[in-house]
Design an enzyme around this catalytic site. Sequence first.
Site, PDB file in Angstrom:
ATOM      1  N   GLY A 195       0.591  -1.176  -0.012  1.00 47.27           N
ATOM      2  CA  GLY A 195       0.002   0.003   0.031  1.00 47.27           C
ATOM      3  C   GLY A 195       0.871   1.213  -0.023  1.00 47.27           C
ATOM      4  N   LEU A 221      -4.309  -5.372  -5.017  1.00 47.80           N
ATOM      5  CA  LEU A 221      -3.235  -4.274  -5.052  1.00 47.80           C
ATOM      6  C   LEU A 221      -2.082  -5.001  -4.569  1.00 47.80           C
ATOM      7  CD1 LEU A 221      -2.475  -1.358  -5.074  1.00 47.80           C
ATOM      8  CD2 LEU A 221      -3.210  -1.307  -2.820  1.00 47.80           C
ATOM      9  N   ASP A 222      -0.823  -4.642  -5.285  1.00 53.16           N
ATOM     10  CA  ASP A 222       0.384  -5.219  -4.814  1.00 53.16           C
ATOM     11  C   ASP A 222       0.576  -6.926  -4.412  1.00 53.16           C
ATOM     12  OD1 ASP A 222       1.119  -2.610  -4.979  1.00 53.16           O
ATOM     13  OD2 ASP A 222       0.927  -2.132  -2.706  1.00 53.16           O
ATOM     14  N   GLN A 223      -0.468  -7.521  -5.140  1.00 52.54           N
ATOM     15  CA  GLN A 223      -0.426  -8.944  -4.918  1.00 52.54           C
ATOM     16  C   GLN A 223      -0.115  -9.876  -6.309  1.00 52.54           C
ATOM     17  OE1 GLN A 223      -0.698 -10.130  -2.064  1.00 52.54           O
ATOM     18  NE2 GLN A 223      -1.581  -8.680  -0.661  1.00 52.54           N
TER      19      GLN A 223
END
Lengths: 278, 278, 278, 278
Positions: A195, A221-223
């Site tokens: 994040g 997100l960001d995964q």
Amino acid sequence: MANLVIVIQCKDQVGLVAGNSGVLARSKINIISMREHVDAVENRFFTRLEVEGVADVSQLEKELREALPSDADVTVNPTPEKKIFVLVTKEFHCLSDILVRNHFGTLGAKVLGVAGNHAHLGDICRRFDIPFTHVSHEGKSKPEFEKELLAVLKANPADYIVLAKFMRILSSEFIRHFPMKMINIHHSFLPAFIGSSPYQQAFDRGVKLIGATGHFVTDDLDQGPIIAQQIIPVNHTHTASAMMKAGREIETAVLAKALNLVLRDKVFVYKNKTVVFE
Amino acid sequence: MANLVIVIQCKDQVGLVAGNSGVLARSKINIISMREHVDAVENRFFTRLEVEGVADVSQLEKELREALPSDADVTVNPTPEKKIFVLVTKEFHCLSDILVRNHFGTLGAKVLGVAGNHAHLGDICRRFDIPFTHVSHEGKSKPEFEKELLAVLKANPADYIVLAKFMRILSSEFIRHFPMKMINIHHSFLPAFIGSSPYQQAFDRGVKLIGATGHFVTDDLDQGPIIAQQIIPVNHTHTASAMMKAGREIETAVLAKALNLVLRDKVFVYKNKTVVFE
Amino acid sequence: MANLVIVIQCKDQVGLVAGNSGVLARSKINIISMREHVDAVENRFFTRLEVEGVADVSQLEKELREALPSDADVTVNPTPEKKIFVLVTKEFHCLSDILVRNHFGTLGAKVLGVAGNHAHLGDICRRFDIPFTHVSHEGKSKPEFEKELLAVLKANPADYIVLAKFMRILSSEFIRHFPMKMINIHHSFLPAFIGSSPYQQAFDRGVKLIGATGHFVTDDLDQGPIIAQQIIPVNHTHTASAMMKAGREIETAVLAKALNLVLRDKVFVYKNKTVVFE
Amino acid sequence: MANLVIVIQCKDQVGLVAGNSGVLARSKINIISMREHVDAVENRFFTRLEVEGVADVSQLEKELREALPSDADVTVNPTPEKKIFVLVTKEFHCLSDILVRNHFGTLGAKVLGVAGNHAHLGDICRRFDIPFTHVSHEGKSKPEFEKELLAVLKANPADYIVLAKFMRILSSEFIRHFPMKMINIHHSFLPAFIGSSPYQQAFDRGVKLIGATGHFVTDDLDQGPIIAQQIIPVNHTHTASAMMKAGREIETAVLAKALNLVLRDKVFVYKNKTVVFE
């Protein structure tokens, strides 16, 4: 005769290597390099070959498909120049590195253009004769902003879209237009500090290393699947701002490395993980 | 049915991968992992496979030899436990690490014994029930010393002899008894600081990194094929003695890594260089 | 005359360095090394000096206290040998490393004893003449188990308690007996993969680096001040089990480094972060 | 009031820290950071302070000189913008990195101009509005070439001259015009592979790591004081040419780091070694 890269992914079974190497041997094609991986947990086979002495590319592709299971994902890729499009906000370091490599022909792709939600980086693009489009997010709803951005991307069809410190969160709807085609640099050692403000998070936690992660973008997100990661040591003298400055060096390096790997067809994706034949 | 490692080295030509993978496919043997390298300068082919499902090891070895050129160096190795013998002087760190890994069964080999030109490290060997022989060099000519040492090594036939900070220079005559069978840890980043007192040399030069090198011993001092290297940062606060202390950590780590690679048949030697399938 | 370490921590203000260096200069005490840090966010001053030529330690400590603010935390520490106690479960690597360093006098502390919730590591302790106590957790409530363990620790008063792969989670009540006196090695790059099975978590996420963290234990699990961190690269060939094996090497190295720093009085703690004068 | 850097170097003696910190305390000047080193072999004292709250810089410099031995080298440096001049040949990576940082104001210096013995890099300089001078070496004697180059450098008086992959060997006579003012990036881990074609040398030796070294230039080739070094792993798949490509990444990074350290007054030189307060 072309020098070729062959990439194959399929369910694992006995005889896959014999299948494709047999095709090559019968056609007197020499293997320059070969990497192979079997994911035993997923029962999945991955291979990447560089070969020389290919007279007929489409014939070779046809023969490989016949020698392999019908579900095999086979690509015979005469390493044509790939095209990328870059999204940015205000930070210059990743974009400049890409522009320099593009300019001197070492990027492994051609930069079609750059779009920014701020106008700051237009000047550096113009200095390298690369088209820059300012797509401001201000005074717009997210769907409006994304619609504009999508129009720019559709007008510049690229093999990959590179988020080179693009600081807006894109919607799942947007991302689904480009499955496994968007590459992001995240300014932390994922999955730590997911994040926003990862350097502030790192400072608050008092870590002794900070990292950067190059990854494919998925709607979580960001995964997305991780391509490359790198770290540098920090210590008590680093404020959050000093960590951010130090971090720029590895953000630049990791994104360059991730792009190099992807653009040279060295990265396979399966079930949110990558196989990387460095 | 045994889990096997297959290592093959020969002159490169079209069809080698097809040859050995064809043999495996016809016998329904599954390839778990496969690494392959062609040295284009030397025109040399190297491969290492891990396979499962082998019913008859000698039959497989026979079939592989038939499918490959007559000069091919083929070894089908059912990963039997290898045996090593260790030579030391006074420093404890590399030896202790080897003794601990041996004791807990993670070394990948069995330590037959240890010989030292000083008696210092006898105690730690006895604590681990490992025979220690004191072969003093004092008051002896080099040939006399080496004759005694050779007798100890001949009485303990090992696959590899590990020089774990053995600080005597061995003669070419001695080394020729054990071609590519002696592994040394050199306390510098070779080829920098060849010879004695590398940490003093590094201190005098004011380097900012120091290294350690695990390598095979040939009759040219510190010039043998390199297996593994590692470095750590140093700075102006490091005296030569502090560099030596810091260096012990990477000497231990690099020797452990080099042994791990060699003992798992991941290292090929050709013309004073190694191919290492990490 | 003793060679001394002086450590000072207090609220920052003008004149602190002048205060303590003035005391030393007037007593003709030579500063061998000096590290100083001001945390501008917390307005906190930290310094560590190594000095020589001290005739009267208690007189020096008195003069330093007089020259510094009344809230200053001043310790003049003639580097006496510290004592540690080690807690383990079944894994041998961190404990063995500590036992070897202790045996050869390079640990910077004396190991008073070892306690394990399994009996596995008693043998290696006995080989080094170190008392081992088996405190089984089986068939006991957590309070019962901790009461027994506490009795062992109280009977062996140590400067630091080292959790060398001790795999039981200790209660806040237990930890509060030893504030900033317990040092743990966590097998991940904190704050990634907090809690159990970090290697499985790392495998599932597909990371390209794994890490280890040496930290002080506070009552918030894996949230204590970080002393040292290190990483190693991994790739698609690493199963969770292979990551665990690879990780042992850095767990051993990071715990050794964290202990070295703490035992040489190079680590200051303030508000859940450390200042480390490497 | 200015934020200042103070750097002091002199023969070591008791009371140096007290001397300069006493001056600062009496003037109510707050120390933000302070690094100090005593080289016990050379009996030499080095310190670097960042301070705030200075009303009168020349008065402070005067007081510091009075408080310190007469031979002390004291500089109170209000971190004015330094100026550099860059020499290049054909390779773009180091120069481009410097031009980008200069353009965006993060270099810590102003690039006055660039001279190249080939014309290749004139274009990238012009894109950043940086004057480029082509000083060809062709058809000229070395003295003639160096006389021309010297004229360019004298016309552009810089604090430091940066050899950013400048591939001509400069004479001792030339170098003596700029003592400890020329910074070079050498494409190896010095002192390994001194001289020409270090990547070919590294390939021939079969090393597993390659390096780059940023150093001051003295009249002894590649023997000047080392500022920074870095390495990257290589393996059997790297040809000499692949090593060169991989090496560019660390050449760029190490030169950037060395410049950052020098331009922020963090590097002291004494007797062919550096003290670097990172």
